[in-house]
Design a protein around this motif. Structure first.
Motif, short mmCIF file in Angstrom:
data_model
loop_
_atom_site.label_atom_id
_atom_site.label_comp_id
_atom_site.label_asym_id
_atom_site.label_seq_id
_atom_site.Cartn_x
_atom_site.Cartn_y
_atom_site.Cartn_z
N PHE A 118 -9.32 -19.30 51.79
CA PHE A 118 -10.14 -19.70 52.93
C PHE A 118 -9.45 -20.70 53.86
CE2 PHE A 118 -11.42 -22.20 49.19
CZ PHE A 118 -11.13 -23.49 49.63
N LEU A 119 -8.31 -21.26 53.45
CA LEU A 119 -7.60 -22.17 54.34
C LEU A 119 -6.84 -21.37 55.39
CD1 LEU A 119 -6.09 -24.80 51.87
CD2 LEU A 119 -8.03 -25.10 53.40
N ASP A 120 -6.79 -21.90 56.60
CA ASP A 120 -6.02 -21.25 57.65
C ASP A 120 -4.53 -21.32 57.31
OD1 ASP A 120 -8.37 -20.86 59.07
OD2 ASP A 120 -8.19 -22.80 60.08
N PRO A 121 -3.76 -20.29 57.68
CA PRO A 121 -2.30 -20.32 57.42
C PRO A 121 -1.65 -21.59 57.97
CG PRO A 121 -2.96 -18.14 58.13
CD PRO A 121 -4.17 -19.02 58.28
N ALA A 122 -2.11 -22.05 59.13
CA ALA A 122 -1.53 -23.28 59.70
C ALA A 122 -1.80 -24.48 58.81
CB ALA A 122 -2.09 -23.52 61.10
N ASP A 123 -3.01 -24.53 58.23
CA ASP A 123 -3.34 -25.61 57.31
C ASP A 123 -2.49 -25.53 56.04
OD1 ASP A 123 -5.24 -26.68 58.99
OD2 ASP A 123 -6.91 -25.59 58.07
N ALA A 124 -2.33 -24.31 55.55
CA ALA A 124 -1.55 -24.13 54.32
C ALA A 124 -0.09 -24.56 54.53
CB ALA A 124 -1.61 -22.68 53.88
N ARG A 125 0.43 -24.32 55.72
CA ARG A 125 1.82 -24.68 55.98
C ARG A 125 2.02 -26.20 56.03
NH1 ARG A 125 1.65 -20.01 59.30
NH2 ARG A 125 0.98 -21.24 61.10
N THR A 126 0.95 -26.93 56.30
CA THR A 126 1.09 -28.39 56.41
C THR A 126 0.50 -29.13 55.21
OG1 THR A 126 -1.01 -28.56 57.62
CG2 THR A 126 0.99 -28.26 58.93
N ILE A 127 0.20 -28.39 54.14
CA ILE A 127 -0.49 -29.01 53.01
C ILE A 127 0.35 -30.07 52.31
CG2 ILE A 127 0.22 -27.43 51.18
CD1 ILE A 127 -2.72 -27.44 50.27
N MET A 128 1.67 -29.97 52.42
CA MET A 128 2.54 -30.95 51.77
C MET A 128 2.67 -32.24 52.57
SD MET A 128 3.20 -29.32 49.06
CE MET A 128 4.32 -30.51 48.34
N VAL A 129 2.08 -32.27 53.75
CA VAL A 129 2.20 -33.46 54.61
C VAL A 129 1.34 -34.61 54.09
CG1 VAL A 129 1.85 -34.30 56.97
CG2 VAL A 129 2.71 -32.00 56.58
N GLN A 130 0.39 -34.28 53.20
CA GLN A 130 -0.49 -35.28 52.59
C GLN A 130 -1.41 -35.94 53.60
OE1 GLN A 130 -0.48 -35.20 49.54
NE2 GLN A 130 1.52 -35.14 48.60
N SER A 131 -1.95 -35.14 54.53
CA SER A 131 -2.92 -35.68 55.48
C SER A 131 -4.18 -34.82 55.46
CB SER A 131 -2.32 -35.69 56.90
OG SER A 131 -1.99 -34.38 57.31
#
Length: 300
Positions: free
Chosen positions: A140-153
């Motif tokens: 359910f997460l957007d691909p853009a969100d998944a790509r930034t998941i390691m940013v810790q924000s």
């Protein structure tokens, strides 16, 4: 049970994503103590409904596989799953005060600002349970969100998922399953660079992509000999088909989910970082890694 009564379950699916469930009333309309109790009650209700939805979906899948007919069960769509996820983030205080020298970085919400310490702990624990179940239902997460998941924000910081990950509710396995391209290299590296108490989260998430999943139900207790015989014959066949020694690489690197294991595709191996042939023996490499992070004395 609720998972078997699809009409009733469908009503609960609708209720749990309604404004009455996910929108908090104005503080003036409800006493602080009642608002806190309401948050806890909503978490408990959502956990039970998520459990029933997951069970109903698994039953429908087994029936469909056995009969070949199309069978559906009540569930949330991906947009509703994301709504639930965002709501879970509001049910308890995050980040933990200890992570920011006693300061809570995220603003308090109507749902969590009046919680006692015990209530906050309950909501935090159940949010992890619910998260694991809804992640198993879809990406359910957007691909853009998944790509930034390691940013810790927020709202997709990995630290929150790690905190929610428990042996009984391993949400990280589903997160990696849905987003291997974005997360696999990071998880693989963290198996080795994190301290053991943190590394085991990432190791288990990776291992779960290849090791057979638990799919045997409880044995019958009705005393009917035929039912017991059928169950244990089926268990023996299941054991043979799931024996890791019998699994060939194509079983876990096929790129398609199967009924016996969750998978990783060959394309998500860390490019340029593995020696030739290591990819074919990745499970063995990971098992050696587990030995290393669980026993310092085993490293020579």
């Amino acid at each position: 049970t609720l998972s078997e009564n699809h009409d009733l379950l469908d009503r609960y699916v609708t209720l749990t994503t309604s404004p009455a469930m996910l929108d908090a009333p104005e503080i003036s309309e409800q006493k602080e103590e009642r608002m806190a109790a309401s948050t806890v009650d909503r978490c408990l209700l959502l956990d039970r409904v998520a459990t029933a939805v997951a069970m109903a979906g698994n039953t429908a899948l087994h029936v469909q596989t056995a009969s070949g007919s199309s069978v559906t069960a009540p569930s949330w769509d991906l947009g509703q799953l994301k709504q639930i996820y965002l709501w879970l983030r509001r049910t308890h205080r995050w980040p933990l005060p200890s992570m920011f020298n006693g300061q809570v970085a995220s603003p308090a919400t109507t749902f969590n600002k009046f919680l006692t310490k015990e209530q906050d702990s309950v909501c935090r624990r159940y949010s992890g349970k619910i998260l694991s179940k809804i992640l198993s239902l879809g990406a359910f997460l957007d691909p853009a969100d998944a790509r930034t998941i390691m940013v810790q924000s927020p709202p997709v910081d990995l630290a929150w998922f790690v905190q929610a990950n428990t042996p009984g509710d391993p949400c990280l396995r589903w997160l990696l399953f849905h987003y291997p391209g974005e997360l696999y290299e990071h998880f693989f590296a963290d198996v080795y660079r994190r301290i053991p108490l943190e590394a085991f989260h990432y190791f288990h998430a990776i291992a779960d992509q290849m090791l057979p999943s638990e799919s045997l139900g409880a044995p019958p207790v009705n005393g009917v000999t035929k039912d017991s015989t059928d169950y244990y014959v089926g268990a023996a066949e299941w054991g043979q088909s799931h024996d890791l020694a019998r699994l060939i690489p194509s079983k876990w690197l096929s790129g398609q989910p199967t009924d016996i294991a969750m998978v990783l595709t060959a394309t998500v191996e860390p490019s340029g970082k593995l020696a030739p042939g290591v990819g074919e023996n990745l499970p063995a490499l990971l098992l050696l890694g587990l030995r290393g992070i669980t026993s310092v004395d085993s490293i020579t």
